[in-house]
Design an enzyme around this catalytic site. Structure first.
Site, PDB file in Angstrom:
ATOM      1  N   CYS A  20      -3.933 -23.729 -29.522  1.00  0.00           N
ATOM      2  CA  CYS A  20      -5.297 -24.285 -29.399  1.00  0.00           C
ATOM      3  C   CYS A  20      -6.365 -23.198 -29.222  1.00  0.00           C
ATOM      4  O   CYS A  20      -7.535 -23.534 -29.044  1.00  0.00           O
ATOM      5  CB  CYS A  20      -5.349 -25.271 -28.238  1.00  0.00           C
ATOM      6  SG  CYS A  20      -5.420 -24.475 -26.638  1.00  0.00           S
TER       7      CYS A  20
ATOM      8  N   ASN B  91       1.738 -11.453  -2.406  1.00  0.00           N
ATOM      9  CA  ASN B  91       1.510 -10.380  -3.374  1.00  0.00           C
ATOM     10  C   ASN B  91       1.856 -10.821  -4.794  1.00  0.00           C
ATOM     11  O   ASN B  91       2.780 -11.598  -5.010  1.00  0.00           O
ATOM     12  CB  ASN B  91       2.328  -9.152  -2.992  1.00  0.00           C
ATOM     13  CG  ASN B  91       1.900  -8.614  -1.639  1.00  0.00           C
ATOM     14  OD1 ASN B  91       0.824  -8.963  -1.152  1.00  0.00           O
ATOM     15  ND2 ASN B  91       2.727  -7.802  -1.027  1.00  0.00           N
TER      16      ASN B  91
ATOM     17  N   THR C 235       0.836  -1.215   0.000  1.00  0.00           N
ATOM     18  CA  THR C 235       0.000   0.000   0.000  1.00  0.00           C
ATOM     19  C   THR C 235       0.874   1.270   0.000  1.00  0.00           C
ATOM     20  O   THR C 235       0.514   2.241  -0.665  1.00  0.00           O
ATOM     21  CB  THR C 235      -1.021   0.042   1.167  1.00  0.00           C
ATOM     22  OG1 THR C 235      -0.324  -0.114   2.406  1.00  0.00           O
ATOM     23  CG2 THR C 235      -2.064  -1.046   1.051  1.00  0.00           C
TER      24      THR C 235
ATOM     25  N   ASP D 233       2.332  -8.394  -7.144  1.00  0.00           N
ATOM     26  CA  ASP D 233       2.840  -7.193  -7.817  1.00  0.00           C
ATOM     27  C   ASP D 233       4.305  -7.306  -8.220  1.00  0.00           C
ATOM     28  O   ASP D 233       4.833  -6.439  -8.927  1.00  0.00           O
ATOM     29  CB  ASP D 233       2.625  -5.958  -6.922  1.00  0.00           C
ATOM     30  CG  ASP D 233       3.163  -6.161  -5.501  1.00  0.00           C
ATOM     31  OD1 ASP D 233       4.277  -6.710  -5.353  1.00  0.00           O
ATOM     32  OD2 ASP D 233       2.476  -5.777  -4.540  1.00  0.00           O
TER      33      ASP D 233
ATOM     34  N   PRO E 200      -3.610  -0.756  -3.787  1.00  0.00           N
ATOM     35  CA  PRO E 200      -4.576  -1.017  -2.707  1.00  0.00           C
ATOM     36  C   PRO E 200      -4.455  -2.449  -2.193  1.00  0.00           C
ATOM     37  O   PRO E 200      -4.079  -3.348  -2.954  1.00  0.00           O
ATOM     38  CB  PRO E 200      -5.935  -0.811  -3.395  1.00  0.00           C
ATOM     39  CG  PRO E 200      -5.676  -0.936  -4.857  1.00  0.00           C
ATOM     40  CD  PRO E 200      -4.251  -0.550  -5.092  1.00  0.00           C
ATOM     41  N   ASP E 201      -4.757  -2.646  -0.907  1.00  0.00           N
ATOM     42  CA  ASP E 201      -4.807  -4.024  -0.418  1.00  0.00           C
ATOM     43  C   ASP E 201      -6.166  -4.622  -0.776  1.00  0.00           C
ATOM     44  O   ASP E 201      -6.918  -4.043  -1.579  1.00  0.00           O
ATOM     45  CB  ASP E 201      -4.468  -4.113   1.083  1.00  0.00           C
ATOM     46  CG  ASP E 201      -5.545  -3.518   1.983  1.00  0.00           C
ATOM     47  OD1 ASP E 201      -6.601  -3.108   1.456  1.00  0.00           O
ATOM     48  OD2 ASP E 201      -5.345  -3.449   3.204  1.00  0.00           O
ATOM     49  N   PHE E 202      -6.509  -5.775  -0.234  1.00  0.00           N
ATOM     50  CA  PHE E 202      -7.753  -6.431  -0.631  1.00  0.00           C
ATOM     51  C   PHE E 202      -8.913  -6.091   0.285  1.00  0.00           C
ATOM     52  O   PHE E 202     -10.002  -5.759  -0.171  1.00  0.00           O
ATOM     53  CB  PHE E 202      -7.552  -7.966  -0.654  1.00  0.00           C
ATOM     54  CG  PHE E 202      -6.648  -8.392  -1.769  1.00  0.00           C
ATOM     55  CD1 PHE E 202      -7.149  -8.664  -3.027  1.00  0.00           C
ATOM     56  CD2 PHE E 202      -5.278  -8.482  -1.580  1.00  0.00           C
ATOM     57  CE1 PHE E 202      -6.315  -9.026  -4.072  1.00  0.00           C
ATOM     58  CE2 PHE E 202      -4.432  -8.840  -2.612  1.00  0.00           C
ATOM     59  CZ  PHE E 202      -4.953  -9.118  -3.864  1.00  0.00           C
ATOM     60  N   ARG E 203      -8.655  -6.150   1.598  1.00  0.00           N
ATOM     61  CA  ARG E 203      -9.788  -6.171   2.515  1.00  0.00           C
ATOM     62  C   ARG E 203      -9.991  -4.911   3.338  1.00  0.00           C
ATOM     63  O   ARG E 203     -10.949  -4.833   4.101  1.00  0.00           O
ATOM     64  CB  ARG E 203      -9.680  -7.391   3.451  1.00  0.00           C
ATOM     65  CG  ARG E 203      -9.757  -8.694   2.678  1.00  0.00           C
ATOM     66  CD  ARG E 203      -9.659  -9.921   3.561  1.00  0.00           C
ATOM     67  NE  ARG E 203      -9.792 -11.138   2.768  1.00  0.00           N
ATOM     68  CZ  ARG E 203      -8.799 -11.696   2.086  1.00  0.00           C
ATOM     69  NH1 ARG E 203      -7.591 -11.164   2.111  1.00  0.00           N
ATOM     70  NH2 ARG E 203      -9.004 -12.795   1.375  1.00  0.00           N
TER      71      ARG E 203
ATOM     72  N   THR F 181      -0.507  -8.254   6.392  1.00  0.00           N
ATOM     73  CA  THR F 181      -1.433  -9.268   5.891  1.00  0.00           C
ATOM     74  C   THR F 181      -2.547  -9.524   6.893  1.00  0.00           C
ATOM     75  O   THR F 181      -2.331  -9.465   8.105  1.00  0.00           O
ATOM     76  CB  THR F 181      -0.712 -10.602   5.570  1.00  0.00           C
ATOM     77  OG1 THR F 181      -1.692 -11.582   5.215  1.00  0.00           O
ATOM     78  CG2 THR F 181       0.119 -11.110   6.723  1.00  0.00           C
TER      79      THR F 181
ATOM     80  N   CYS G 116      -4.044 -18.743 -26.705  1.00  0.00           N
ATOM     81  CA  CYS G 116      -2.989 -19.689 -27.061  1.00  0.00           C
ATOM     82  C   CYS G 116      -2.858 -19.773 -28.589  1.00  0.00           C
ATOM     83  O   CYS G 116      -3.858 -19.983 -29.286  1.00  0.00           O
ATOM     84  CB  CYS G 116      -3.352 -21.043 -26.477  1.00  0.00           C
ATOM     85  SG  CYS G 116      -2.245 -22.350 -26.939  1.00  0.00           S
TER      86      CYS G 116
ATOM     87  N   HIS H 223       1.126 -16.827  -4.156  1.00  0.00           N
ATOM     88  CA  HIS H 223      -0.078 -16.693  -4.979  1.00  0.00           C
ATOM     89  C   HIS H 223       0.271 -16.473  -6.443  1.00  0.00           C
ATOM     90  O   HIS H 223      -0.533 -15.953  -7.206  1.00  0.00           O
ATOM     91  CB  HIS H 223      -0.983 -15.580  -4.435  1.00  0.00           C
ATOM     92  CG  HIS H 223      -1.524 -15.910  -3.078  1.00  0.00           C
ATOM     93  ND1 HIS H 223      -2.240 -15.034  -2.315  1.00  0.00           N
ATOM     94  CD2 HIS H 223      -1.436 -17.050  -2.354  1.00  0.00           C
ATOM     95  CE1 HIS H 223      -2.563 -15.616  -1.161  1.00  0.00           C
ATOM     96  NE2 HIS H 223      -2.078 -16.833  -1.163  1.00  0.00           N
TER      97      HIS H 223
END
Ligand code: OAD
Ligand code: ZN
Length: 332
Positions: free
Chosen positions: A204, A150, A71, A152, A76-79, A241, A201, A169
């Site tokens: 395919c 993160n 931040t 980023d 921005p963070d998530f929550r 976190t 892709c 993640h």
């Protein structure tokens, strides 16, 4: 499935593994130190943690971080209510915020994810003093591993070697076709994302997804390093976190692992754990240990305090200046 996972785990957090609801409201002292069991026992403090690092009594530091460390870089963070990403996804027309990281919704409509990806794509933001503090820890040979949630990529940009990182993640550094599983060149992914094109892709025509972990997908194989790292750690730092990543790892794979919150329990009982965060979270709330230290408040302010106690302020400033100069040169 993801939401089910979230709710189930949230309940676990509130009630704690012992089954009883924990009263946490009086546990944080005015100074922010926390976790002392009984008045005769001396509280472990930020100074004690600094001393362990400064004297190299701890040389296998494991770090766990989340969106709160980015931040200060403007991401921005998530929550966080109001400013967090999950409260600001209206523009994407999602059925519910977490859908942006759900495969089912992604196959139905990949556009919202790629719009967000464009915004979060590495290169748009710069590391801040916290990333460089970890870099300094590593330069001094004290960092065993940094586990980041993160996506980023700022840990890489700060110059921490990839071998010292577990990007739990996932990352934008690689991408895979969701149909034939072929990998897709990073530069093509970048070009498509920047041109608001959903990458497809060439073999395919399946949709290509950056190797970001969606809910229900297994975590990257490197995450298995935690089995070695956490028992070996002699100090655990947790910053920025909410320790709420449940639902991400419910895939039926050998990489199925415990979520971040439980991971912080995997260090030995004698190992000091320092939480620097705006909120009291995870096991620091429901299963505190005697050598836990909690510094509630702004993450930059608290890291600066720690750095000062370490006597590294000038060295860190020099590092930031040098690295910022390099980034200016690369026009990132
Ligand atoms: P969250 O948004 O859940 O938590 C960020 C934490 O950092 C909160 O406790 C904030 O109060 C705190 N925070 C934010 N800014 C701060 C500041 N300047 N100073 C101090 N504290 C601050 O983010 P994560 O824990 O990273 O999944 O979320 C975990 C995962 O959930 C994410 O990786 C994401 C999401 O679903 C994926 O991206 C796939
Ligand atoms: Zn394909």
């Amino acid at each position: 499935m993801a939401l089910w996972g979230r709710r189930a785990f949230s309940a676990l957090r509130v009630w704690g593994p012992g089954g009883g609801r924990k009263c946490i409201s009086n546990s944080v002292s005015a100074s922010g130190s926390f976790g002392s069991r009984g008045s005769s026992e001396k509280k472990f403090s930020l100074q004690d943690v600094a001393e362990l690092i400064r004297t190299r009594a701890c040389q296998r530091v494991v770090v766990m971080v989340g969106a709160g460390i980015s931040t200060p870089s403007g991401i921005p963070d998530f929550r966080s209510p109001g400013s967090g990403l999950y409260s600001n996804l209206l523009q994407y027309n999602l059925p519910y915020p977490e859908a942006i990281f759900e495969l089912e919704f992604f196959f139905h409509n990949p556009k919202p994810f790629f719009t967000l990806a464009k915004q979060l794509y590495p290169g748009n933001y710069r590391p801040n003093i916290i990333h460089y503090f970890f870099r300094l820890l590593d330069d001094k040979g004290l960092l065993l591993r940094l586990y980041t949630q993160n996506i980023d990529g700022l840990e890489r940009v700060s110059g921490i070697p990839v071998s010292k990182l577990v990007e739990a993640h996932g990352t934008f550094a690689s991408a895979t076709c969701t149909v034939c599983r072929r990998s897709f060149p990073e530069k093509d992914l970048w070009a498509d994302v920047m041109m608001d094109k959903v990458p497809c892709c060439p073999v395919c025509t399946g949709i290509v997804k950056p190797d970001i972990v969606f809910f229900g997908e297994p975590l990257p194989e490197r995450f298995l390093l935690h089995v070695l790292d956490f028992p070996m750690a002699d100090l655990l730092l947790i910053l920025g976190t909410s320790l709420e990543n449940q639902g991400l790892n419910s895939g039926p794979c050998a990489c199925q692992v415990e979520p971040f919150a439980s991971l912080s329990e995997a260090v030995r009982g004698s190992v000091p754990r320092l939480l620097i965060n705006r909120d009291l979270v995870g096991p620091f709330a429901w299963h505190p240990r005697s050598r836990d230290v909690v510094q509630l408040g702004d993450v930059v302010h608290n890291v600066e305090r720690l750095v000062e106690l370490l006597g590294w302020t000038e060295e860190l400033q020099d590092l930031v200046q040098r690295e910022t100069g390099k980034l200016d040169g690369r026009d990132i």
